[in-house]
Design a protein around this motif. Structure first.
Motif, PDB file in Angstrom:
ATOM      1  N   LEU A 193       0.835  -1.210   0.000  1.00  0.00           N
ATOM      2  CA  LEU A 193       0.000   0.000   0.000  1.00  0.00           C
ATOM      3  C   LEU A 193       0.865   1.253   0.000  1.00  0.00           C
ATOM      4  O   LEU A 193       0.562   2.224  -0.698  1.00  0.00           O
ATOM      5  N   CYS A 194       1.946   1.233   0.762  1.00  0.00           N
ATOM      6  CA  CYS A 194       2.842   2.392   0.798  1.00  0.00           C
ATOM      7  C   CYS A 194       3.512   2.608  -0.558  1.00  0.00           C
ATOM      8  O   CYS A 194       3.646   3.742  -1.010  1.00  0.00           O
ATOM      9  N   ILE A 195       3.914   1.523  -1.203  1.00  0.00           N
ATOM     10  CA  ILE A 195       4.515   1.633  -2.540  1.00  0.00           C
ATOM     11  C   ILE A 195       3.533   2.276  -3.502  1.00  0.00           C
ATOM     12  O   ILE A 195       3.864   3.223  -4.216  1.00  0.00           O
ATOM     13  N   ILE A 196       2.303   1.772  -3.507  1.00  0.00           N
ATOM     14  CA  ILE A 196       1.288   2.302  -4.428  1.00  0.00           C
ATOM     15  C   ILE A 196       0.951   3.750  -4.092  1.00  0.00           C
ATOM     16  O   ILE A 196       0.808   4.587  -4.977  1.00  0.00           O
ATOM     17  N   GLN A 197       0.838   4.057  -2.813  1.00  0.00           N
ATOM     18  CA  GLN A 197       0.536   5.445  -2.433  1.00  0.00           C
ATOM     19  C   GLN A 197       1.681   6.375  -2.848  1.00  0.00           C
ATOM     20  O   GLN A 197       1.445   7.481  -3.317  1.00  0.00           O
ATOM     21  N   THR A 198       2.917   5.918  -2.691  1.00  0.00           N
ATOM     22  CA  THR A 198       4.073   6.718  -3.125  1.00  0.00           C
ATOM     23  C   THR A 198       4.008   6.977  -4.624  1.00  0.00           C
ATOM     24  O   THR A 198       4.213   8.108  -5.075  1.00  0.00           O
ATOM     25  N   LEU A 199       3.727   5.937  -5.388  1.00  0.00           N
ATOM     26  CA  LEU A 199       3.619   6.101  -6.839  1.00  0.00           C
ATOM     27  C   LEU A 199       2.445   7.010  -7.210  1.00  0.00           C
ATOM     28  O   LEU A 199       2.539   7.796  -8.148  1.00  0.00           O
ATOM     29  N   TYR A 200       1.365   6.895  -6.483  1.00  0.00           N
ATOM     30  CA  TYR A 200       0.182   7.730  -6.745  1.00  0.00           C
ATOM     31  C   TYR A 200       0.505   9.211  -6.521  1.00  0.00           C
ATOM     32  O   TYR A 200       0.163  10.056  -7.339  1.00  0.00           O
ATOM     33  N   HIS A 201       1.172   9.511  -5.419  1.00  0.00           N
ATOM     34  CA  HIS A 201       1.444  10.913  -5.073  1.00  0.00           C
ATOM     35  C   HIS A 201       2.660  11.489  -5.786  1.00  0.00           C
ATOM     36  O   HIS A 201       2.655  12.665  -6.153  1.00  0.00           O
ATOM     37  N   ASN A 202       3.702  10.671  -5.992  1.00  0.00           N
ATOM     38  CA  ASN A 202       4.947  11.185  -6.562  1.00  0.00           C
ATOM     39  C   ASN A 202       5.112  10.889  -8.039  1.00  0.00           C
ATOM     40  O   ASN A 202       6.034  11.395  -8.661  1.00  0.00           O
ATOM     41  N   GLY A 203       4.255  10.033  -8.577  1.00  0.00           N
ATOM     42  CA  GLY A 203       4.409   9.639  -9.969  1.00  0.00           C
ATOM     43  C   GLY A 203       5.477   8.573 -10.096  1.00  0.00           C
ATOM     44  O   GLY A 203       5.956   8.019  -9.099  1.00  0.00           O
ATOM     45  N   PRO A 204       5.862   8.255 -11.317  1.00  0.00           N
ATOM     46  CA  PRO A 204       6.848   7.201 -11.552  1.00  0.00           C
ATOM     47  C   PRO A 204       8.133   7.429 -10.752  1.00  0.00           C
ATOM     48  O   PRO A 204       8.615   8.558 -10.645  1.00  0.00           O
ATOM     49  N   THR A 205       8.655   6.349 -10.187  1.00  0.00           N
ATOM     50  CA  THR A 205       9.853   6.455  -9.363  1.00  0.00           C
ATOM     51  C   THR A 205      10.619   5.138  -9.376  1.00  0.00           C
ATOM     52  O   THR A 205      10.132   4.129  -9.870  1.00  0.00           O
ATOM     53  N   ASN A 206      11.808   5.163  -8.799  1.00  0.00           N
ATOM     54  CA  ASN A 206      12.645   3.962  -8.747  1.00  0.00           C
ATOM     55  C   ASN A 206      12.607   3.334  -7.353  1.00  0.00           C
ATOM     56  O   ASN A 206      12.041   3.894  -6.421  1.00  0.00           O
ATOM     57  N   VAL A 207      13.227   2.185  -7.211  1.00  0.00           N
ATOM     58  CA  VAL A 207      13.230   1.461  -5.936  1.00  0.00           C
ATOM     59  C   VAL A 207      13.912   2.270  -4.841  1.00  0.00           C
ATOM     60  O   VAL A 207      13.474   2.256  -3.688  1.00  0.00           O
ATOM     61  N   THR A 208      14.952   2.984  -5.180  1.00  0.00           N
ATOM     62  CA  THR A 208      15.677   3.779  -4.180  1.00  0.00           C
ATOM     63  C   THR A 208      14.763   4.806  -3.529  1.00  0.00           C
ATOM     64  O   THR A 208      14.777   4.963  -2.307  1.00  0.00           O
ATOM     65  N   ASP A 209      13.956   5.493  -4.328  1.00  0.00           N
ATOM     66  CA  ASP A 209      13.033   6.479  -3.764  1.00  0.00           C
ATOM     67  C   ASP A 209      12.001   5.807  -2.870  1.00  0.00           C
ATOM     68  O   ASP A 209      11.621   6.350  -1.828  1.00  0.00           O
ATOM     69  N   MET A 210      11.528   4.631  -3.250  1.00  0.00           N
ATOM     70  CA  MET A 210      10.572   3.903  -2.412  1.00  0.00           C
ATOM     71  C   MET A 210      11.244   3.428  -1.134  1.00  0.00           C
ATOM     72  O   MET A 210      10.643   3.467  -0.065  1.00  0.00           O
ATOM     73  N   HIS A 211      12.483   3.001  -1.239  1.00  0.00           N
ATOM     74  CA  HIS A 211      13.249   2.531  -0.078  1.00  0.00           C
ATOM     75  C   HIS A 211      13.385   3.653   0.944  1.00  0.00           C
ATOM     76  O   HIS A 211      13.205   3.439   2.145  1.00  0.00           O
ATOM     77  N   ASN A 212      13.679   4.845   0.490  1.00  0.00           N
ATOM     78  CA  ASN A 212      13.835   5.989   1.392  1.00  0.00           C
ATOM     79  C   ASN A 212      12.528   6.310   2.104  1.00  0.00           C
ATOM     80  O   ASN A 212      12.510   6.648   3.277  1.00  0.00           O
ATOM     81  N   CYS A 213      11.430   6.197   1.403  1.00  0.00           N
ATOM     82  CA  CYS A 213      10.116   6.494   1.976  1.00  0.00           C
ATOM     83  C   CYS A 213       9.732   5.463   3.033  1.00  0.00           C
ATOM     84  O   CYS A 213       9.194   5.796   4.067  1.00  0.00           O
ATOM     85  N   LEU A 214       9.999   4.207   2.761  1.00  0.00           N
ATOM     86  CA  LEU A 214       9.505   3.126   3.605  1.00  0.00           C
ATOM     87  C   LEU A 214      10.448   2.716   4.724  1.00  0.00           C
ATOM     88  O   LEU A 214      10.048   2.040   5.656  1.00  0.00           O
TER      89      LEU A 214
END
Length: 94
Positions: free
Chosen positions: A27-48
């Motif tokens: 859910l956090c991955i999808i919410q990150t993509l929803y709010h930030n648009g396309p991104t890489n694993v590193t950006d998701m890693h930093n968020c989570l």
């Protein structure tokens, strides 16, 4: 009261989407993509604040469920939400 008489396959498809989303990390991955648009694993890693291997495992499940798609750009893969139906689910949830 409305009765639904339809192909059960539609309900099975929707249930599979919900099952794939039914994890806090996904859910956090999808919410990150929803709010930030396309991104890489590193950006998701930093968020989570989870190990990159954990994020990659969850990304794999989301890709298998046709919820996200990845496109290679140079040495990295950029992930995005595959369709508007998923975006609407996330909008409603959050």
């Amino acid at each position: 009261m409305q009765t639904y008489k339809t192909n059960s396959e539609i309900f099975e498809q929707k249930a599979e989407i919900l099952k794939a989303l039914a994890h806090p990390v996904r859910l956090c991955i999808i919410q990150t993509l929803y709010h930030n648009g396309p991104t890489n694993v590193t950006d998701m890693h930093n968020c989570l604040d989870k190990p990159q291997s954990t994020i990659s495992q969850h990304i794999s499940k989301l890709k298998s469920a046709n919820i996200i798609v990845g496109k290679r750009q140079g040495t990295e893969i950029i992930y995005s939400i595959k369709n508007d139906q998923i975006k609407e689910i996330i909008r409603i949830l959050f």
